[in-house]
Design a protein around this motif. Structure first.
Motif, PDB file in Angstrom:
ATOM      1  N   HIS A   1       5.264   0.183  11.157  1.00 29.31           N
ATOM      2  CA  HIS A   1       3.776  -0.605  11.304  1.00 29.31           C
ATOM      3  C   HIS A   1       2.780   0.038  10.635  1.00 29.31           C
ATOM      4  O   HIS A   1       2.837   0.885   9.536  1.00 29.31           O
ATOM      5  CB  HIS A   1       3.525  -0.261  12.871  1.00 29.31           C
ATOM      6  CG  HIS A   1       4.546  -0.765  13.923  1.00 29.31           C
ATOM      7  ND1 HIS A   1       4.799  -1.999  14.379  1.00 29.31           N
ATOM      8  CD2 HIS A   1       5.727  -0.106  14.208  1.00 29.31           C
ATOM      9  CE1 HIS A   1       5.823  -1.980  15.222  1.00 29.31           C
ATOM     10  NE2 HIS A   1       6.644  -0.773  15.017  1.00 29.31           N
ATOM     11  N   ALA A   2       1.318  -0.513  10.975  1.00 31.82           N
ATOM     12  CA  ALA A   2       0.337  -0.058   9.951  1.00 31.82           C
ATOM     13  C   ALA A   2       0.149   1.252   9.978  1.00 31.82           C
ATOM     14  O   ALA A   2      -0.284   1.887   8.792  1.00 31.82           O
ATOM     15  CB  ALA A   2      -0.876  -0.874  10.670  1.00 31.82           C
ATOM     16  N   ALA A   3       0.176   2.197  10.983  1.00 33.87           N
ATOM     17  CA  ALA A   3       0.120   3.574  11.204  1.00 33.87           C
ATOM     18  C   ALA A   3       1.400   4.309  10.494  1.00 33.87           C
ATOM     19  O   ALA A   3       0.985   5.352  10.023  1.00 33.87           O
ATOM     20  CB  ALA A   3       0.167   3.836  12.694  1.00 33.87           C
ATOM     21  N   THR A   4       2.397   3.668  10.313  1.00 33.22           N
ATOM     22  CA  THR A   4       3.824   4.578   9.624  1.00 33.22           C
ATOM     23  C   THR A   4       3.212   4.997   8.354  1.00 33.22           C
ATOM     24  O   THR A   4       3.466   6.209   8.018  1.00 33.22           O
ATOM     25  CB  THR A   4       4.875   3.601   9.589  1.00 33.22           C
ATOM     26  OG1 THR A   4       5.014   2.979  10.876  1.00 33.22           O
ATOM     27  CG2 THR A   4       5.964   4.585   9.180  1.00 33.22           C
TER      28      THR A   4
ATOM     29  N   GLN B   1      -8.738   3.774   9.466  1.00 31.23           N
ATOM     30  CA  GLN B   1      -7.976   3.835   8.344  1.00 31.23           C
ATOM     31  C   GLN B   1      -6.690   2.782   8.443  1.00 31.23           C
ATOM     32  O   GLN B   1      -6.470   2.009   7.416  1.00 31.23           O
ATOM     33  CB  GLN B   1      -7.400   5.083   7.783  1.00 31.23           C
ATOM     34  CG  GLN B   1      -8.519   6.071   7.278  1.00 31.23           C
ATOM     35  CD  GLN B   1      -8.050   7.448   7.102  1.00 31.23           C
ATOM     36  OE1 GLN B   1      -7.031   7.914   7.560  1.00 31.23           O
ATOM     37  NE2 GLN B   1      -8.860   8.367   6.513  1.00 31.23           N
ATOM     38  N   CYS B   2      -6.029   2.910   9.604  1.00 35.65           N
ATOM     39  CA  CYS B   2      -5.062   1.846   9.732  1.00 35.65           C
ATOM     40  C   CYS B   2      -5.306   0.459   9.705  1.00 35.65           C
ATOM     41  O   CYS B   2      -4.632  -0.517   9.426  1.00 35.65           O
ATOM     42  CB  CYS B   2      -4.176   2.245  11.119  1.00 35.65           C
ATOM     43  SG  CYS B   2      -3.375   3.574  11.241  1.00 35.65           S
ATOM     44  N   GLY B   3      -6.559   0.151  10.006  1.00 33.06           N
ATOM     45  CA  GLY B   3      -7.257  -0.988  10.012  1.00 33.06           C
ATOM     46  C   GLY B   3      -7.134  -1.846   8.392  1.00 33.06           C
ATOM     47  O   GLY B   3      -7.338  -3.086   8.604  1.00 33.06           O
ATOM     48  N   ASN B   4      -7.262  -1.015   7.622  1.00 32.12           N
ATOM     49  CA  ASN B   4      -7.169  -1.228   6.106  1.00 32.12           C
ATOM     50  C   ASN B   4      -5.559  -1.377   5.514  1.00 32.12           C
ATOM     51  O   ASN B   4      -5.684  -1.609   4.551  1.00 32.12           O
ATOM     52  CB  ASN B   4      -7.924  -0.294   5.307  1.00 32.12           C
ATOM     53  CG  ASN B   4      -9.633  -0.266   5.638  1.00 32.12           C
ATOM     54  OD1 ASN B   4      -9.875  -1.264   6.026  1.00 32.12           O
ATOM     55  ND2 ASN B   4     -10.018   1.110   5.862  1.00 32.12           N
ATOM     56  N   ILE B   5      -4.778  -1.193   6.278  1.00 33.70           N
ATOM     57  CA  ILE B   5      -3.385  -1.207   5.880  1.00 33.70           C
ATOM     58  C   ILE B   5      -2.558  -2.748   5.957  1.00 33.70           C
ATOM     59  O   ILE B   5      -2.469  -3.348   7.071  1.00 33.70           O
ATOM     60  CB  ILE B   5      -2.407  -0.326   6.605  1.00 33.70           C
ATOM     61  CG1 ILE B   5      -2.992   1.078   6.601  1.00 33.70           C
ATOM     62  CG2 ILE B   5      -1.079  -0.594   6.149  1.00 33.70           C
ATOM     63  CD1 ILE B   5      -2.988   1.593   5.450  1.00 33.70           C
ATOM     64  N   GLY B   6      -2.689  -3.301   4.930  1.00 38.57           N
ATOM     65  CA  GLY B   6      -2.023  -4.450   5.095  1.00 38.57           C
ATOM     66  C   GLY B   6      -0.724  -4.776   5.204  1.00 38.57           C
ATOM     67  O   GLY B   6       0.070  -3.981   5.304  1.00 38.57           O
ATOM     68  N   PHE B   7      -0.339  -6.091   5.450  1.00 35.31           N
ATOM     69  CA  PHE B   7       1.085  -6.376   5.690  1.00 35.31           C
ATOM     70  C   PHE B   7       1.966  -5.844   4.556  1.00 35.31           C
ATOM     71  O   PHE B   7       1.597  -6.086   3.277  1.00 35.31           O
ATOM     72  CB  PHE B   7       1.446  -7.845   6.089  1.00 35.31           C
ATOM     73  CG  PHE B   7       0.736  -8.231   7.263  1.00 35.31           C
ATOM     74  CD1 PHE B   7       1.174  -7.608   8.442  1.00 35.31           C
ATOM     75  CD2 PHE B   7      -0.057  -9.411   7.275  1.00 35.31           C
ATOM     76  CE1 PHE B   7       0.517  -8.105   9.532  1.00 35.31           C
ATOM     77  CE2 PHE B   7      -0.702  -9.725   8.458  1.00 35.31           C
ATOM     78  CZ  PHE B   7      -0.311  -9.145   9.700  1.00 35.31           C
ATOM     79  N   LEU B   8       3.085  -5.488   4.546  1.00 34.53           N
ATOM     80  CA  LEU B   8       4.061  -4.754   3.510  1.00 34.53           C
ATOM     81  C   LEU B   8       3.419  -3.774   2.551  1.00 34.53           C
ATOM     82  O   LEU B   8       3.940  -3.657   1.468  1.00 34.53           O
ATOM     83  CB  LEU B   8       4.496  -6.037   2.715  1.00 34.53           C
ATOM     84  CG  LEU B   8       5.394  -7.012   3.540  1.00 34.53           C
ATOM     85  CD1 LEU B   8       5.865  -8.194   2.418  1.00 34.53           C
ATOM     86  CD2 LEU B   8       6.663  -6.465   3.625  1.00 34.53           C
ATOM     87  N   HIS B   9       2.360  -3.351   2.984  1.00 36.31           N
ATOM     88  CA  HIS B   9       1.867  -1.940   2.403  1.00 36.31           C
ATOM     89  C   HIS B   9       2.940  -1.048   2.172  1.00 36.31           C
ATOM     90  O   HIS B   9       3.726  -0.723   3.346  1.00 36.31           O
ATOM     91  CB  HIS B   9       0.838  -1.195   3.108  1.00 36.31           C
ATOM     92  CG  HIS B   9       0.095  -0.201   2.654  1.00 36.31           C
ATOM     93  ND1 HIS B   9      -0.816  -0.111   1.328  1.00 36.31           N
ATOM     94  CD2 HIS B   9       0.673   1.181   2.717  1.00 36.31           C
ATOM     95  CE1 HIS B   9      -1.026   1.021   1.278  1.00 36.31           C
ATOM     96  NE2 HIS B   9      -0.302   1.785   1.894  1.00 36.31           N
TER      97      HIS B   9
ATOM     98  N   PRO C   1       3.066   6.682  -7.701  1.00 30.10           N
ATOM     99  CA  PRO C   1       1.766   5.713  -7.936  1.00 30.10           C
ATOM    100  C   PRO C   1       2.053   4.343  -8.192  1.00 30.10           C
ATOM    101  O   PRO C   1       1.032   3.547  -8.311  1.00 30.10           O
ATOM    102  CB  PRO C   1       0.921   6.459  -8.852  1.00 30.10           C
ATOM    103  CG  PRO C   1       2.078   7.021  -9.948  1.00 30.10           C
ATOM    104  CD  PRO C   1       3.219   7.444  -8.950  1.00 30.10           C
ATOM    105  N   ILE C   2       3.269   4.019  -8.608  1.00 25.19           N
ATOM    106  CA  ILE C   2       3.474   2.518  -8.981  1.00 25.19           C
ATOM    107  C   ILE C   2       3.334   1.637  -7.973  1.00 25.19           C
ATOM    108  O   ILE C   2       3.247   0.390  -7.933  1.00 25.19           O
ATOM    109  CB  ILE C   2       4.961   2.348  -9.423  1.00 25.19           C
ATOM    110  CG1 ILE C   2       5.901   2.914  -8.280  1.00 25.19           C
ATOM    111  CG2 ILE C   2       5.116   3.405 -10.952  1.00 25.19           C
ATOM    112  CD1 ILE C   2       7.423   2.623  -8.834  1.00 25.19           C
ATOM    113  N   MET C   3       3.579   1.849  -6.593  1.00 24.85           N
ATOM    114  CA  MET C   3       3.441   1.028  -5.449  1.00 24.85           C
ATOM    115  C   MET C   3       2.186   0.934  -4.859  1.00 24.85           C
ATOM    116  O   MET C   3       1.411   1.482  -4.921  1.00 24.85           O
ATOM    117  CB  MET C   3       4.402   1.315  -4.380  1.00 24.85           C
ATOM    118  CG  MET C   3       5.880   1.513  -4.842  1.00 24.85           C
ATOM    119  SD  MET C   3       6.641   0.263  -6.035  1.00 24.85           S
ATOM    120  CE  MET C   3       6.437  -1.070  -4.708  1.00 24.85           C
ATOM    121  N   ALA C   4       1.831  -0.632  -4.292  1.00 26.63           N
ATOM    122  CA  ALA C   4       0.742  -0.764  -3.743  1.00 26.63           C
ATOM    123  C   ALA C   4       0.925  -1.706  -2.782  1.00 26.63           C
ATOM    124  O   ALA C   4       2.068  -2.308  -2.458  1.00 26.63           O
ATOM    125  CB  ALA C   4      -0.410  -1.385  -4.676  1.00 26.63           C
ATOM    126  N   SER C   5      -0.249  -2.236  -2.097  1.00 25.74           N
ATOM    127  CA  SER C   5      -0.124  -3.152  -0.877  1.00 25.74           C
ATOM    128  C   SER C   5       0.404  -4.548  -1.672  1.00 25.74           C
ATOM    129  O   SER C   5      -0.099  -4.843  -2.662  1.00 25.74           O
ATOM    130  CB  SER C   5      -1.343  -3.424  -0.186  1.00 25.74           C
ATOM    131  OG  SER C   5      -1.790  -2.130   0.314  1.00 25.74           O
TER     132      SER C   5
END
Length: 299
Positions: A245-248, A269-277, A294-298
């Motif tokens: 989830h967003a917290a993970t 901070q979890c409120g800023n975690i998008g889907f499939l982050h 560092p290659i991955m992003a939301s």
């Protein structure tokens, strides 16, 4: 008669100078590939259907009927293979992802594959939205044969899920058997760390159970295998996909880098975690410290 030639030093070798650039590229690539012994690919689940259709999504899709007819599952916003449930009312407490979210999960898997990231093991929160996401990501990575291990300790903080607290001892999650009957590749032999989630737990309790899971992953999948020949050992590298989830992703980042945990700041901070982050953590094979790829992003 034997003729003894003077030794040929590597730096005086003409062929070495011709191939010097190749050797540098090769050495760099091999060294980079050998720096980690454990890699964690940590994702938040894909887009939730209840956040697209709103709170009345269940009435809109299933008509408010617990034993909804099969055609209800063919709604354009639902995943193509949403498992049938005897009591569809449980989907109110355990909503699935959207069909668009399922497609984006598949694309996320393809993206990971293009980066050369593979998966040896997969763990998922038992929430429907996480399992469906994990399955689609594995399909996109061309790794559908990797079974999904359902782990309750990956579920989001119970303090953030008041509707689930109302169920008390009733679990809204589908069982391993239910998922298998629906055609999903679930590891039927996996022993969960715990089936019980305290409905009154705090964010700090969530951190503690997440840390217990994190340590279990290091014990189960970290380590080195003995090498053969010339005294060299070889690293046994494990690539583990974790879908929650967003917290993970955020809580794993806190634990890996030993960052201080503050419940209020963590929630913000979890409120800023998008889907499939997506967060990719790799553990150095020598000193066992964690670093972030560092290659991955939301998405």
């Amino acid at each position: 008669m034997f003729v003894i030639k003077p030794p040929a030093y590597l730096n005086d070798n003409v062929n070495y100078h011709r191939k010097k650039k190749f050797f540098k590229r090769f050495d760099k690539r091999v060294n980079n590939n050998q720096t980690y012994d454990l890699r964690l690919i940590i994702l938040r689940h894909a887009e939730r259907v209840d956040l697209v259709l709103g709170e009345s999504w269940y009435d809109h899709v299933f008509g408010g009927v617990p034993s909804a007819p099969p055609q209800s599952y063919q709604h354009a916003l639902l995943p193509q293979a949403l498992p049938h449930r005897i009591n569809t009312l449980l989907y109110v407490f355990d909503p699935p992802i959207t069909r668009s979210g399922e497609q984006k999960s598949y694309m996320k898997g393809q993206e990971l594959g293009r980066y050369g990231i593979s998966v040896d093991h997969c763990y998922s929160s038992p929430a429907c939205r996480s399992v469906l996401t994990a399955s689609a990501v594995l399909e996109g990575m061309n790794r559908p044969s990797v079974p999904i291990r359902l782990e309750p300790y990956l579920f989001e903080p119970m303090a953030w899920n008041q509707p689930l607290q109302m169920l008390d001892t009733i679990s809204p999650f589908m069982s391993t058997r239910d998922w298998l009957q629906a055609g999903y590749n679930i590891d039927r032999h996996y022993q969960r760390l715990n089936d019980y989630l305290n409905p009154t737990e705090t964010e700090y309790d969530f951190y503690n159970r997440s840390q217990y899971f994190f340590q279990s992953i290091e014990r189960r999948h970290g380590g080195a295998a003995a090498g053969a020949g010339r005294g060299f050992g070889r690293s046994r590298r494990s690539n583990v996909l974790i879908v929650g989830h967003a917290a993970t992703p955020l809580v794993f980042q806190h634990m890996a880098f030993r960052q201080p945990f503050n419940a209020e700041a963590f929630g913000q901070q979890c409120g800023n975690i998008g889907f499939l982050h997506t967060l990719v953590l790799e553990r150095n094979a020598t000193n066992r410290t964690w670093f972030m790829r560092p290659i991955m992003a939301s998405a």
